[in-house]
Scaffold this motif. Structure first.
Motif, PDB file in Angstrom:
ATOM      1  N   SER A   1       0.830  -1.209   0.000  1.00 45.95           N
ATOM      2  CA  SER A   1       0.000   0.000   0.000  1.00 45.95           C
ATOM      3  C   SER A   1       0.865   1.258   0.000  1.00 45.95           C
ATOM      4  CB  SER A   1      -0.928  -0.004   1.221  1.00 45.95           C
ATOM      5  OG  SER A   1      -1.692   1.179   1.267  1.00 45.95           O
ATOM      6  N   ASP A   2       1.902   1.264   0.831  1.00 43.52           N
ATOM      7  CA  ASP A   2       2.815   2.414   0.851  1.00 43.52           C
ATOM      8  C   ASP A   2       3.483   2.608  -0.505  1.00 43.52           C
ATOM      9  OD1 ASP A   2       2.293   2.993   3.520  1.00 43.52           O
ATOM     10  OD2 ASP A   2       3.935   1.747   4.260  1.00 43.52           O
TER      11      ASP A   2
ATOM     12  N   THR B   1       2.267   1.749  -3.384  1.00 47.00           N
ATOM     13  CA  THR B   1       1.242   2.280  -4.291  1.00 47.00           C
ATOM     14  C   THR B   1       1.127   3.789  -4.156  1.00 47.00           C
ATOM     15  OG1 THR B   1      -0.012   0.206  -4.139  1.00 47.00           O
ATOM     16  CG2 THR B   1      -1.185   2.145  -4.957  1.00 47.00           C
ATOM     17  N   TYR B   2       1.097   4.271  -2.924  1.00 47.03           N
ATOM     18  CA  TYR B   2       1.025   5.713  -2.708  1.00 47.03           C
ATOM     19  C   TYR B   2       2.304   6.409  -3.169  1.00 47.03           C
ATOM     20  CZ  TYR B   2      -3.432   5.948  -0.230  1.00 47.03           C
ATOM     21  OH  TYR B   2      -4.762   5.925   0.076  1.00 47.03           O
ATOM     22  N   CYS B   3       3.457   5.753  -3.006  1.00 54.05           N
ATOM     23  CA  CYS B   3       4.709   6.323  -3.506  1.00 54.05           C
ATOM     24  C   CYS B   3       4.686   6.463  -5.022  1.00 54.05           C
ATOM     25  CB  CYS B   3       5.895   5.462  -3.071  1.00 54.05           C
ATOM     26  SG  CYS B   3       6.326   5.591  -1.320  1.00 54.05           S
TER      27      CYS B   3
ATOM     28  N   LEU C   1       1.976   6.769  -6.871  1.00 50.75           N
ATOM     29  CA  LEU C   1       1.038   7.846  -7.190  1.00 50.75           C
ATOM     30  C   LEU C   1       1.688   9.213  -6.987  1.00 50.75           C
ATOM     31  CD1 LEU C   1      -2.255   6.482  -5.561  1.00 50.75           C
ATOM     32  CD2 LEU C   1      -1.733   6.648  -7.997  1.00 50.75           C
ATOM     33  N   ALA C   2       2.420   9.356  -5.887  1.00 50.70           N
ATOM     34  CA  ALA C   2       3.099  10.618  -5.625  1.00 50.70           C
ATOM     35  C   ALA C   2       4.166  10.885  -6.682  1.00 50.70           C
ATOM     36  CB  ALA C   2       3.733  10.603  -4.239  1.00 50.70           C
TER      37      ALA C   2
ATOM     38  N   THR D   1      -3.933   0.149   5.515  1.00 52.22           N
ATOM     39  CA  THR D   1      -3.026   1.258   5.215  1.00 52.22           C
ATOM     40  C   THR D   1      -3.542   2.123   4.079  1.00 52.22           C
ATOM     41  OG1 THR D   1      -1.188  -0.166   5.886  1.00 52.22           O
ATOM     42  CG2 THR D   1      -0.624   1.828   4.678  1.00 52.22           C
ATOM     43  N   PHE D   2      -4.143   1.498   3.065  1.00 48.12           N
ATOM     44  CA  PHE D   2      -4.628   2.239   1.901  1.00 48.12           C
ATOM     45  C   PHE D   2      -5.786   3.161   2.262  1.00 48.12           C
ATOM     46  CE2 PHE D   2      -6.501   2.771  -2.359  1.00 48.12           C
ATOM     47  CZ  PHE D   2      -5.354   3.088  -3.067  1.00 48.12           C
TER      48      PHE D   2
ATOM     49  N   PRO E   1      -5.233   7.988   3.065  1.00 49.78           N
ATOM     50  CA  PRO E   1      -4.531   8.684   1.978  1.00 49.78           C
ATOM     51  C   PRO E   1      -3.669   9.843   2.461  1.00 49.78           C
ATOM     52  CG  PRO E   1      -6.846   9.299   2.012  1.00 49.78           C
ATOM     53  CD  PRO E   1      -6.687   8.181   3.010  1.00 49.78           C
TER      54      PRO E   1
ATOM     55  N   LEU F   1       0.131  10.314   1.842  1.00 50.29           N
ATOM     56  CA  LEU F   1       0.717  10.984   0.685  1.00 50.29           C
ATOM     57  C   LEU F   1       1.517  12.217   1.091  1.00 50.29           C
ATOM     58  CD1 LEU F   1      -1.976  10.819  -2.149  1.00 50.29           C
ATOM     59  CD2 LEU F   1       0.407  10.089  -2.321  1.00 50.29           C
TER      60      LEU F   1
END
Length: 207
Positions: free
Chosen positions: A44-45, A47-49, A51-52, A115-116, A119, A122
């Protein structure tokens, strides 16, 4: 790769709800269910990385010309987050529920979704990217592949270490000691943020 591993550890390290869930599962069900929960959180982390990174990669020219300003803002984000972390009470996140048999895939899924669902991570990721200059115009695509892979490796290393440690001391582990862990992590983030803030401010003044 070193930057990526460090970012992966720092994103995973704050002992919020997912940390408490991993500790609970280590204490009640053993190390490996908790570890796979952490792996899910690491995905999940990551995935956010991604996206960022994709969001910031569209403005690489802006990053190149305003890198010091971004580092300054990223350091402020880290300082604010450290203040929140220092004052937070991780033990409130723990809900003792009856243990149910679950597969590792379900442990992974719950860690990912847990975790997801936050948000706001981010903001921390963007702050860390700016602080460590993770996104830079001179980097090639293979640099980013290695970097993002290193973020996941850092997260997995963190959860491997946490579950190993808690499993070793599970006979006399006090969950309220997470207060101390949170405050130590907050102090580390404050030092990092302060150094980044002063460095970026100095570069801006000297222009």
């Amino acid at each position: 790769m070193f930057r990526g591993i460090l970012i992966g550890i720092l994103v995973s390290a704050p002992m919020g709800p997912i940390g408490m869930l991993c500790i609970q599962r280590t204490l009640s069900r053993g190390r490996w269910p908790a570890f796979f929960t952490g792996v899910g959180a690491g995905v999940s982390d990551l995935t956010y990385c991604l996206l960022a990174g994709l969001g910031l990669s569209f403005v690489t020219d802006f990053i190149e010309t305003n890198q010091n300003l971004l580092q300054l803002l990223g350091s402020v984000v880290l300082l604010v987050y450290a203040g929140y972390l220092f004052g937070s009470n991780p033990s409130r996140s723990l809900n003792r529920t009856a243990t149910q048999p679950m597969s590792y895939w379900k442990d992974f899924a719950t860690g990912f979704l847990f975790t997801f669902s936050n948000p706001l991570i981010l903001f921390l990721i963007i702050g860390l990217f700016a602080r460590f200059s993770f996104l830079a115009p001179e980097f090639s695509s293979y640099h980013y592949v290695a970097g993002y892979l290193s973020i996941f490796i850092g997260a997995v290393l963190w959860w491997f270490g946490v579950t190993w440690f808690v499993n070793k001391v599970r006979g006399h582990f006090n969950l309220r000691s997470m207060w101390l862990v949170n405050r130590i992590l907050a102090a580390i983030i404050v030092v990092m943020g302060a150094i980044g803030f002063l460095t970026a401010l100095k570069e801006l003044i000297m222009r």
